[in-house]
Design a protein around this motif. Structure first.
Motif, mmCIF file in Angstrom:
data_model
loop_
_atom_site.group_PDB
_atom_site.id
_atom_site.type_symbol
_atom_site.label_atom_id
_atom_site.label_comp_id
_atom_site.label_asym_id
_atom_site.label_seq_id
_atom_site.Cartn_x
_atom_site.Cartn_y
_atom_site.Cartn_z
ATOM 1 N N ASN A 27 -34.141 15.058 -117.186
ATOM 2 C CA ASN A 27 -34.093 15.898 -118.393
ATOM 3 C C ASN A 27 -34.022 15.084 -119.675
ATOM 4 O OD1 ASN A 27 -34.153 18.346 -116.953
ATOM 5 N ND2 ASN A 27 -31.950 18.257 -116.589
ATOM 6 N N ILE A 53 -43.411 18.033 -115.056
ATOM 7 C CA ILE A 53 -43.078 18.483 -113.705
ATOM 8 C C ILE A 53 -44.200 18.151 -112.715
ATOM 9 C CG2 ILE A 53 -44.005 20.831 -113.829
ATOM 10 C CD1 ILE A 53 -41.296 21.685 -112.458
ATOM 11 N N SER A 111 -33.580 21.785 -109.831
ATOM 12 C CA SER A 111 -34.754 22.598 -110.154
ATOM 13 C C SER A 111 -35.226 23.344 -108.921
ATOM 14 C CB SER A 111 -35.890 21.694 -110.663
ATOM 15 O OG SER A 111 -37.136 22.375 -110.628
#
Length: 222
Positions: A27, A53, A111
């Motif tokens: 992040n 991603i 995630s």
């Protein structure tokens, strides 16, 4: 030749991003940071990887497949159950002994999308080595066992849970959900005991260093 250059450039980006994610956390690293570290423009980076991603998913696939190839080449004489138990033990020990890799994997499991990616890569491998069961059942069992097991793993110091115990419980949960008898699972686990030693673990790590497409030398000690 252009295709070869493109493949090389992609892997240079993946390696650089992996190092940044391991050092700073997923992040905390932006696409511009990766582009700057690769000495390329952000637009060129996005030509190869449109989103962060997508880059992380590619990286995850490379890491997981490298670990699975070890089993496909070195553990071929063993049953699918033995192979999954040995590799789970090795992979958790690798995370435990290498904080940067654990940091990276912790971000992945935060995630849901990337957790699903781990499950999908694992499912392909389980199917390839002959784990029996309906695909939907295997996926459910994998989701439950791995997600729950890794939540415990990341809190292992607070819970005072050993890596070996966590690996054993992940494997037991997975195979129990597939309908295996507990006594059979216990017997299979005992049959893998000789592999859960420093000697075999070091072979696994050495294999990753030699065969992984991602450069793991800085993140995984040998």
């Amino acid at each position: 030749m252009p295709r070869k250059r493109n493949t090389q450039r992609r892997m240079e980006i993946v390696n650089t991003a992996f190092r940044l994610f391991a050092e700073q956390g997923y992040n905390n690293v932006q696409m511009k940071d990766i582009a700057d570290a690769c000495d390329i423009s952000k637009s060129l980076l996005q030509h190869y990887f449109p989103k962060k991603i997508v880059l992380l998913s590619t990286m995850l696939n490379e890491l997981m497949l490298s670990a699975f190839i070890y089993g496909n080449e070195q553990l071929t004489a063993l049953s699918p159950e033995q192979r999954t138990m040995i590799q789970m033990s090795f992979m958790l020990r690798m995370l435990d002994e290498n904080p940067r890799i654990e940091h990276f994997i912790r971000d992945v499991f935060e995630s849901p999308e990337l957790t699903t990616e781990i499950v999908l890569v694992s499912l392909d491998w389980l199917e390839a080595i002959g784990v029996q069961g309906e695909a939907a059942n295997i996926r459910y069992a994998m989701n439950f066992a791995v997600s729950g097991g890794m939540a415990v793993f990341f809190k292992r110091k607070i819970l005072r849970a050993s890596v070996e115990l966590i690996a054993e419980n992940i494997d037991q949960a997975f195979y129990l959900l597939l309908g295996e008898d507990r006594r059979k699972i216990d017997q299979i686990y005992l049959s893998t005991a000789k592999y859960n030693t420093d000697h075999y673990y070091q072979q696994f790590i050495a294999y990753l260093h030699e065969h992984a497409t991602i450069d793991l030398r800085a993140e995984i000690k040998i």
